[in-house]
Each structure stands twice: as structure tokens, then as C-alpha cells.
Design a protein around this motif. Structure first.
Motif, PDB file in Angstrom:
ATOM      1  N   PHE A 160       0.815  -1.222   0.000  1.00 11.97           N
ATOM      2  CA  PHE A 160       0.000   0.000   0.000  1.00 11.97           C
ATOM      3  C   PHE A 160       0.845   1.268   0.000  1.00 11.97           C
ATOM      4  O   PHE A 160       0.604   2.185  -0.792  1.00 11.97           O
ATOM      5  CB  PHE A 160      -0.939   0.003   1.215  1.00 11.97           C
ATOM      6  CG  PHE A 160      -1.645   1.313   1.436  1.00 11.97           C
ATOM      7  CD1 PHE A 160      -2.675   1.706   0.602  1.00 11.97           C
ATOM      8  CD2 PHE A 160      -1.258   2.159   2.460  1.00 11.97           C
ATOM      9  CE1 PHE A 160      -3.317   2.928   0.790  1.00 11.97           C
ATOM     10  CE2 PHE A 160      -1.894   3.380   2.656  1.00 11.97           C
ATOM     11  CZ  PHE A 160      -2.932   3.753   1.819  1.00 11.97           C
ATOM     12  N   PHE A 161       1.838   1.355   0.861  1.00 12.00           N
ATOM     13  CA  PHE A 161       2.543   2.625   1.060  1.00 12.00           C
ATOM     14  C   PHE A 161       3.301   3.139  -0.159  1.00 12.00           C
ATOM     15  O   PHE A 161       3.174   4.312  -0.496  1.00 12.00           O
ATOM     16  CB  PHE A 161       3.431   2.583   2.306  1.00 12.00           C
ATOM     17  CG  PHE A 161       2.665   2.929   3.553  1.00 12.00           C
ATOM     18  CD1 PHE A 161       2.259   4.224   3.799  1.00 12.00           C
ATOM     19  CD2 PHE A 161       2.321   1.941   4.457  1.00 12.00           C
ATOM     20  CE1 PHE A 161       1.527   4.554   4.931  1.00 12.00           C
ATOM     21  CE2 PHE A 161       1.588   2.257   5.593  1.00 12.00           C
ATOM     22  CZ  PHE A 161       1.192   3.560   5.828  1.00 12.00           C
ATOM     23  N   PRO A 162       4.093   2.337  -0.852  1.00 12.00           N
ATOM     24  CA  PRO A 162       4.796   2.895  -2.018  1.00 12.00           C
ATOM     25  C   PRO A 162       3.854   3.461  -3.087  1.00 12.00           C
ATOM     26  O   PRO A 162       4.076   4.557  -3.594  1.00 12.00           O
ATOM     27  CB  PRO A 162       5.604   1.703  -2.552  1.00 12.00           C
ATOM     28  CG  PRO A 162       5.824   0.852  -1.342  1.00 12.00           C
ATOM     29  CD  PRO A 162       4.556   0.981  -0.543  1.00 12.00           C
ATOM     30  N   SER A 163       2.784   2.747  -3.402  1.00 12.88           N
ATOM     31  CA  SER A 163       1.846   3.271  -4.401  1.00 12.88           C
ATOM     32  C   SER A 163       1.088   4.480  -3.859  1.00 12.88           C
ATOM     33  O   SER A 163       0.759   5.402  -4.599  1.00 12.88           O
ATOM     34  CB  SER A 163       0.874   2.180  -4.864  1.00 12.88           C
ATOM     35  OG  SER A 163       0.083   1.731  -3.784  1.00 12.88           O
ATOM     36  N   SER A 164       0.836   4.495  -2.563  1.00  8.92           N
ATOM     37  CA  SER A 164       0.159   5.633  -1.940  1.00  8.92           C
ATOM     38  C   SER A 164       1.018   6.894  -2.024  1.00  8.92           C
ATOM     39  O   SER A 164       0.518   7.982  -2.342  1.00  8.92           O
ATOM     40  CB  SER A 164      -0.144   5.294  -0.482  1.00  8.92           C
ATOM     41  OG  SER A 164      -0.626   6.420   0.206  1.00  8.92           O
ATOM     42  N   ILE A 165       2.315   6.762  -1.762  1.00  7.24           N
ATOM     43  CA  ILE A 165       3.219   7.915  -1.815  1.00  7.24           C
ATOM     44  C   ILE A 165       3.362   8.405  -3.254  1.00  7.24           C
ATOM     45  O   ILE A 165       3.333   9.607  -3.520  1.00  7.24           O
ATOM     46  CB  ILE A 165       4.573   7.573  -1.183  1.00  7.24           C
ATOM     47  CG1 ILE A 165       4.396   7.352   0.327  1.00  7.24           C
ATOM     48  CG2 ILE A 165       5.600   8.682  -1.441  1.00  7.24           C
ATOM     49  CD1 ILE A 165       5.591   6.742   1.021  1.00  7.24           C
ATOM     50  N   SER A 166       3.475   7.489  -4.182  1.00  6.06           N
ATOM     51  CA  SER A 166       3.550   7.861  -5.600  1.00  6.06           C
ATOM     52  C   SER A 166       2.290   8.612  -6.017  1.00  6.06           C
ATOM     53  O   SER A 166       2.352   9.643  -6.690  1.00  6.06           O
ATOM     54  CB  SER A 166       3.738   6.599  -6.440  1.00  6.06           C
ATOM     55  OG  SER A 166       3.710   6.907  -7.793  1.00  6.06           O
ATOM     56  N   GLY A 167       1.132   8.108  -5.611  1.00  2.00           N
ATOM     57  CA  GLY A 167      -0.137   8.777  -5.914  1.00  2.00           C
ATOM     58  C   GLY A 167      -0.234  10.146  -5.270  1.00  2.00           C
ATOM     59  O   GLY A 167      -0.778  11.088  -5.850  1.00  2.00           O
ATOM     60  N   PHE A 168       0.311  10.285  -4.067  1.00  2.00           N
ATOM     61  CA  PHE A 168       0.333  11.567  -3.366  1.00  2.00           C
ATOM     62  C   PHE A 168       1.032  12.621  -4.219  1.00  2.00           C
ATOM     63  O   PHE A 168       0.498  13.704  -4.467  1.00  2.00           O
ATOM     64  CB  PHE A 168       1.040  11.397  -2.014  1.00  2.00           C
ATOM     65  CG  PHE A 168       1.285  12.669  -1.268  1.00  2.00           C
ATOM     66  CD1 PHE A 168       0.342  13.165  -0.385  1.00  2.00           C
ATOM     67  CD2 PHE A 168       2.467  13.389  -1.428  1.00  2.00           C
ATOM     68  CE1 PHE A 168       0.560  14.340   0.326  1.00  2.00           C
ATOM     69  CE2 PHE A 168       2.705  14.567  -0.730  1.00  2.00           C
ATOM     70  CZ  PHE A 168       1.738  15.038   0.145  1.00  2.00           C
ATOM     71  N   TYR A 169       2.233  12.314  -4.707  1.00  3.74           N
ATOM     72  CA  TYR A 169       2.996  13.278  -5.506  1.00  3.74           C
ATOM     73  C   TYR A 169       2.317  13.553  -6.848  1.00  3.74           C
ATOM     74  O   TYR A 169       2.259  14.699  -7.296  1.00  3.74           O
ATOM     75  CB  TYR A 169       4.437  12.794  -5.709  1.00  3.74           C
ATOM     76  CG  TYR A 169       5.328  13.105  -4.533  1.00  3.74           C
ATOM     77  CD1 TYR A 169       6.108  14.247  -4.513  1.00  3.74           C
ATOM     78  CD2 TYR A 169       5.376  12.277  -3.422  1.00  3.74           C
ATOM     79  CE1 TYR A 169       6.927  14.549  -3.427  1.00  3.74           C
ATOM     80  CE2 TYR A 169       6.180  12.563  -2.337  1.00  3.74           C
ATOM     81  CZ  TYR A 169       6.947  13.707  -2.346  1.00  3.74           C
ATOM     82  OH  TYR A 169       7.743  14.006  -1.269  1.00  3.74           O
ATOM     83  N   SER A 170       1.785  12.520  -7.469  1.00  6.81           N
ATOM     84  CA  SER A 170       1.097  12.693  -8.756  1.00  6.81           C
ATOM     85  C   SER A 170      -0.147  13.569  -8.604  1.00  6.81           C
ATOM     86  O   SER A 170      -0.364  14.520  -9.373  1.00  6.81           O
ATOM     87  CB  SER A 170       0.717  11.321  -9.313  1.00  6.81           C
ATOM     88  OG  SER A 170      -0.040  11.441 -10.481  1.00  6.81           O
ATOM     89  N   ASN A 171      -0.970  13.271  -7.605  1.00  9.56           N
ATOM     90  CA  ASN A 171      -2.196  14.049  -7.388  1.00  9.56           C
ATOM     91  C   ASN A 171      -1.892  15.460  -6.909  1.00  9.56           C
ATOM     92  O   ASN A 171      -2.607  16.407  -7.260  1.00  9.56           O
ATOM     93  CB  ASN A 171      -3.122  13.318  -6.403  1.00  9.56           C
ATOM     94  CG  ASN A 171      -3.701  12.054  -7.005  1.00  9.56           C
ATOM     95  OD1 ASN A 171      -3.847  11.941  -8.219  1.00  9.56           O
ATOM     96  ND2 ASN A 171      -4.014  11.105  -6.165  1.00  9.56           N
TER      97      ASN A 171
END
Length: 163
Positions: free
Chosen positions: A142-153
Motif C-alpha cells: 500500500f505505502f509505495p503506491s500511496s506515496i507515488s499517488g500523493f505526488y502525482s495528485n
């Protein structure tokens, strides 16, 4: 977990999108923040806050709530910081339909890029115990994709803010 990136906006615009305030922009663009409320304002820069998250990972992770003491600070070089850690508060007992998670010391640094007023380095640090009975493999995915999504969004939100 640590995230790091250069964003195409001034530190003030980045801060506008991420600052931890009630009614702020974070709930509009961050897919992991459903609601953010101030339980108690201790000063202009310190508050007790409750953050709720939606379910995630195809509902394997149920909605969470986090209660933190949050501090905001601006430094002389223009860097802006929000830092938080878990706290218990009598006005915010655990709520039904949420699993209580815990944030260990974490935060975001908006750092001006010298000579480039429309670029900001953003450092994020997350130390979160999601609580409940999640297999570590679910947490780890969960966390790596969540952090990536954070920066993208966040990048999309900044562009919308500037438009």
C-alpha cells in the motif's frame, strides 16, 4: 517511508495544497484523506487534529482515523514544515466504523529551490501504523503506491491552483 520530489510551483502554492488546516485543499486532491478536522487549536501553529481516510486496496484496508498533534513552522529561508505525531485527546475517542491508526513522527517539508521561485522540493516522511489486523504484505504494497499517488495528485492539484 520517505518521498522526495521537485514540484513545478512556488513553495507557497505547494503549501496551500498540503497545509494541515480545516477546510484546506488536501481533502479535495489527496485520495488518502477523506476528512480533516481541528479538535483543539493550542496556538496559531500547534493543533490537535483528526484525519480520516477512505477504505483502500479494494477495501482490504477499511477506513482509518488518526489523531495527531500537528505543528506548522516557517523558516527564514522560506522552508515550510508540518510535522505530526500521534496523541490521545479526550474530545476525540475512537469512532465506530473506523480503525484507529497511529502516526509516529512524520511530516512534510516545502523547500524553496534556490534561484527557481516556481519550483519546490518536497520531502515527506511517513511512519504510520495502520492499526487493525492487516497482513504486512498488504501494508508493504500500500505505502509505495500511496506515496507515488500523493505526488502525482499533488502535482495535478498545483496545476489546477495555478490555472
Amino acid at each position: 517511508y520517505k518521498g522526495e520530489g521537485i514540484l513545478p510551483a512556488s513553495p507557497q502554492n505547494v503549501w496551500e495544497c498540503i497545509k494541515p488546516v480545516a477546510g484546506g485543499l488536501r481533502t479535495k486532491w489527496d485520495q488518502n484523506v477523506k476528512d480533516f478536522e481541528v479538535i483543539e487549536a493550542i496556538s496559531d501553529t500547534v493543533s490537535i487534529c483528526r484525519t480520516t481516510t477512505p477504505s483502500a486496496c479494494m477495501r482490504i484496508i477499511s477506513p482509518r482515523e488518526f489523531v495527531d498533534v500537528v505543528v506548522m513552522k516557517q523558516y527564514e529561508d522560506g522552508t515550510m514544515l508540518s510535522a505530526a505525531t500521534n496523541v490521545e485527546h479526550p474530545l476525540c475517542p475512537p469512532q465506530p466504523n473506523f480503525v484507529r491508526g497511529f502516526n509516529y513522527p512524520c511530516g512534510c517539508f516545502c523547500i524553496p529551490v534556490p534561484g527557481e521561485p516556481d519550483r519546490t522540493e518536497l520531502l515527506t516522511f511517513f511512519q504510520t501504523d495502520l492499526g487493525g489486523y492487516l497482513p504486512q504484505t498488504v501494508v508493504d504494497s500500500f505505502f509505495p503506491s500511496s506515496i507515488s499517488g500523493f505526488y502525482s495528485n499533488l502535482t495535478k492539484a498545483i496545476k489546477a491552483l495555478k490555472a
